[in-house]
Design a protein around this motif. Structure first.
Motif, PDB file in Angstrom:
ATOM      1  N   ILE A 112       0.843  -1.195   0.000  1.00 31.77           N
ATOM      2  CA  ILE A 112       0.000   0.000   0.000  1.00 31.77           C
ATOM      3  C   ILE A 112       0.879   1.246   0.000  1.00 31.77           C
ATOM      4  CG2 ILE A 112      -1.704   1.339   1.307  1.00 31.77           C
ATOM      5  CD1 ILE A 112      -2.794  -1.267   2.410  1.00 31.77           C
ATOM      6  N   LEU A 113       0.507   2.218  -0.826  1.00 35.59           N
ATOM      7  CA  LEU A 113       1.136   3.530  -0.815  1.00 35.59           C
ATOM      8  C   LEU A 113       0.123   4.523  -0.261  1.00 35.59           C
ATOM      9  CD1 LEU A 113       2.471   1.879  -3.277  1.00 35.59           C
ATOM     10  CD2 LEU A 113       3.259   4.094  -4.061  1.00 35.59           C
ATOM     11  N   VAL A 114       0.497   5.210   0.811  1.00 35.79           N
ATOM     12  CA  VAL A 114      -0.387   6.182   1.447  1.00 35.79           C
ATOM     13  C   VAL A 114      -0.027   7.572   0.943  1.00 35.79           C
ATOM     14  CG1 VAL A 114      -1.170   7.172   3.626  1.00 35.79           C
ATOM     15  CG2 VAL A 114      -0.600   4.738   3.490  1.00 35.79           C
ATOM     16  N   MET A 115      -1.046   8.295   0.434  1.00 35.57           N
ATOM     17  CA  MET A 115      -0.821   9.636  -0.102  1.00 35.57           C
ATOM     18  C   MET A 115      -1.482  10.693   0.780  1.00 35.57           C
ATOM     19  SD  MET A 115      -1.099   9.224  -4.243  1.00 35.57           S
ATOM     20  CE  MET A 115      -0.461  10.900  -4.431  1.00 35.57           C
ATOM     21  N   ARG A 116      -0.781  11.815   0.881  1.00 40.25           N
ATOM     22  CA  ARG A 116      -1.319  12.972   1.607  1.00 40.25           C
ATOM     23  C   ARG A 116      -0.838  14.237   0.919  1.00 40.25           C
ATOM     24  NH1 ARG A 116      -0.461  14.548   8.024  1.00 40.25           N
ATOM     25  NH2 ARG A 116      -2.098  16.138   8.106  1.00 40.25           N
ATOM     26  N   GLN A 117      -1.769  15.067   0.484  1.00 34.74           N
ATOM     27  CA  GLN A 117      -1.458  16.340  -0.161  1.00 34.74           C
ATOM     28  C   GLN A 117      -0.457  16.163  -1.298  1.00 34.74           C
ATOM     29  OE1 GLN A 117      -0.243  18.882   3.098  1.00 34.74           O
ATOM     30  NE2 GLN A 117      -2.343  19.226   3.770  1.00 34.74           N
TER      31      GLN A 117
ATOM     32  N   VAL B  94       2.922   5.801  10.148  1.00 37.59           N
ATOM     33  CA  VAL B  94       3.945   6.815  10.424  1.00 37.59           C
ATOM     34  C   VAL B  94       3.374   8.009  11.179  1.00 37.59           C
ATOM     35  CG1 VAL B  94       5.385   6.195   8.471  1.00 37.59           C
ATOM     36  CG2 VAL B  94       3.571   7.873   8.157  1.00 37.59           C
ATOM     37  N   ASP B  95       2.066   8.229  11.092  1.00 36.88           N
ATOM     38  CA  ASP B  95       1.460   9.366  11.772  1.00 36.88           C
ATOM     39  C   ASP B  95      -0.030   9.082  11.982  1.00 36.88           C
ATOM     40  OD1 ASP B  95       0.325   9.699   9.233  1.00 36.88           O
ATOM     41  OD2 ASP B  95       1.713  11.286   8.665  1.00 36.88           O
ATOM     42  N   GLU B  96      -0.702  10.016  12.657  1.00 39.64           N
ATOM     43  CA  GLU B  96      -2.113   9.825  12.974  1.00 39.64           C
ATOM     44  C   GLU B  96      -2.991   9.901  11.728  1.00 39.64           C
ATOM     45  OE1 GLU B  96      -3.854  11.444  16.556  1.00 39.64           O
ATOM     46  OE2 GLU B  96      -1.865  12.103  17.220  1.00 39.64           O
ATOM     47  N   TYR B  97      -2.569  10.667  10.726  1.00 40.39           N
ATOM     48  CA  TYR B  97      -3.306  10.710   9.462  1.00 40.39           C
ATOM     49  C   TYR B  97      -3.390   9.314   8.846  1.00 40.39           C
ATOM     50  CZ  TYR B  97      -3.937  11.288   4.408  1.00 40.39           C
ATOM     51  OH  TYR B  97      -4.359  11.148   3.105  1.00 40.39           O
ATOM     52  N   THR B  98      -2.258   8.642   8.763  1.00 41.16           N
ATOM     53  CA  THR B  98      -2.224   7.295   8.198  1.00 41.16           C
ATOM     54  C   THR B  98      -2.992   6.324   9.080  1.00 41.16           C
ATOM     55  OG1 THR B  98      -0.061   7.752   7.211  1.00 41.16           O
ATOM     56  CG2 THR B  98      -0.709   5.446   7.401  1.00 41.16           C
TER      57      THR B  98
END
Length: 329
Positions: free
Chosen positions: A201-206, A223-227
């Motif tokens: 899985i690749l997680v994207m943000r902005q 890695v963070d709360e967003y993920t």
């Protein structure tokens, strides 16, 4: 050998940065998924890979050659790459047999086997405007597969489907690699779609890739709360609640927070590291109960198979050994 190579893709539209230096590779047969909130650039990235949008910088190579965007070629698209959108976009009022015949590049026997795989053999005489949403999506998929693609880009393929049609389409996509040797890259906002299917899985943000790895690692070690939030509920353990875990040094406590998923909490019996919480609510979700518990500092949600915890009761709470994740802030 890599079937797909995405190198330094960036895109700016109307002074808005949509993609920022995105790079990754996908091997033939690898099931890859893109995850992220709406507006993070997932669908735009798929369209860049398909040759439908011209990037501002970077290159995409698929099937051994560079993907050229619409600024470079008259008819957008790339040989061997197919793109399935959320909406089937089938020609209106044509019979299914006509739609498929115009697109077919396979021998008759192969085409018929493909129709059976897609569960559409019985739809040949129906008009496209007589099909349900799930039937339209399967016909659209079959039409793409008739072109013998090596790479299939799936952009939120389940978003408009009910549970029955979604399960059918999921089964078809699962079979594509085994029976047809087609490699799939999937975009979905539903964590269940990616966690249970993908090899990676690749997680994207902005417009950025913020984490990449196997589903279990992305779920258990975000890695963070967003993920963390993308893939389900979680609680952050800090302060007095740390006694639910093995002792944490003061230095380490200052550097990290502890992320715990609902199923990683343990309710009763008492243990050396337990805390006593008060049950605020217990909700039934079919295969499990979700228990909301007030602790000294915050409120947590716990997933359990037991229905014995009633609102107002006191319950010992601990964390399964080795399950909490030290997440740097």
């Amino acid at each position: 050998m890599d079937l797909l190579t995405v190198s330094g893709i960036s895109l700016t539209e109307r002074e808005t940065v949509v993609l920022q230096n995105v790079s990754f590779t996908q091997q033939a047969g690898q099931k890859l998924a893109l995850a992220g909130e709406s507006g993070t650039g997932k669908s735009t990235l798929l369209q860049v890979i398909a040759g439908l949008i011209q990037p501002s910088a970077g290159e995409v190579h698929a099937n051994g050659s560079r993907v050229r965007g619409p600024a470079e070629i008259l008819v957008p698209g790339h040989p061997g790459v197919a793109y399935l959108t959320q909406n089937s976009a089938l020609p209106h009022s044509l019979r299914v047999e006509q739609v498929l015949r115009y697109a077919n590049k396979r021998p008759v026997a192969e085409a018929q086997a493909l129709y059976e795989l897609c569960h559409i053999s019985h739809l040949s005489e129906r008009r496209t405007d007589q099909l349900s949403g799930g039937e339209q999506q399967r016909v659209a998929l079959a039409r793409l597969l008739l072109g013998s693609p090596r790479l299939l880009l799936l952009d939120e393929p389940f978003s408009n489907l009910d549970r029955v049609h979604k399960r059918i389409l999921q089964g078809i996509i699962e079979e594509l690699g085994h029976r047809l040797g087609i490699t799939c890259l999937l975009v979905s906002h539903d964590p269940a779609d990616t966690l249970s299917w993908a090899d990676e899985i690749l997680v994207m943000r902005q417009g950025l890739i913020v984490q990449q790895g196997p589903p279990a690692r992305v779920y258990q070690q975000p890695v963070d709360e967003y993920t963390a939030a993308l893939f389900g509920d979680y609680s952050i353990v800090r302060g007095a609640e740390r006694q639910m875990l093995a002792p944490v040094s003061k230095r380490k406590a200052a550097e990290t927070v502890l992320l715990v998923r609902p199923e990683q909490f343990v309710l009763g019996p008492k243990s050396p590291n337990h805390l006593i919480g008060t049950v605020k609510a217990s909700r039934f979700f079919g295969s499990y109960f979700e228990v909301e518990i007030a602790l000294p500092v915050n409120t947590i949600r716990v997933r359990t198979a037991s229905h014995e915890w009633k609102p107002g009761s006191l319950v010992p709470v601990s964390v399964a050994p080795g399950s909490a994740w030290n997440m740097k802030r």
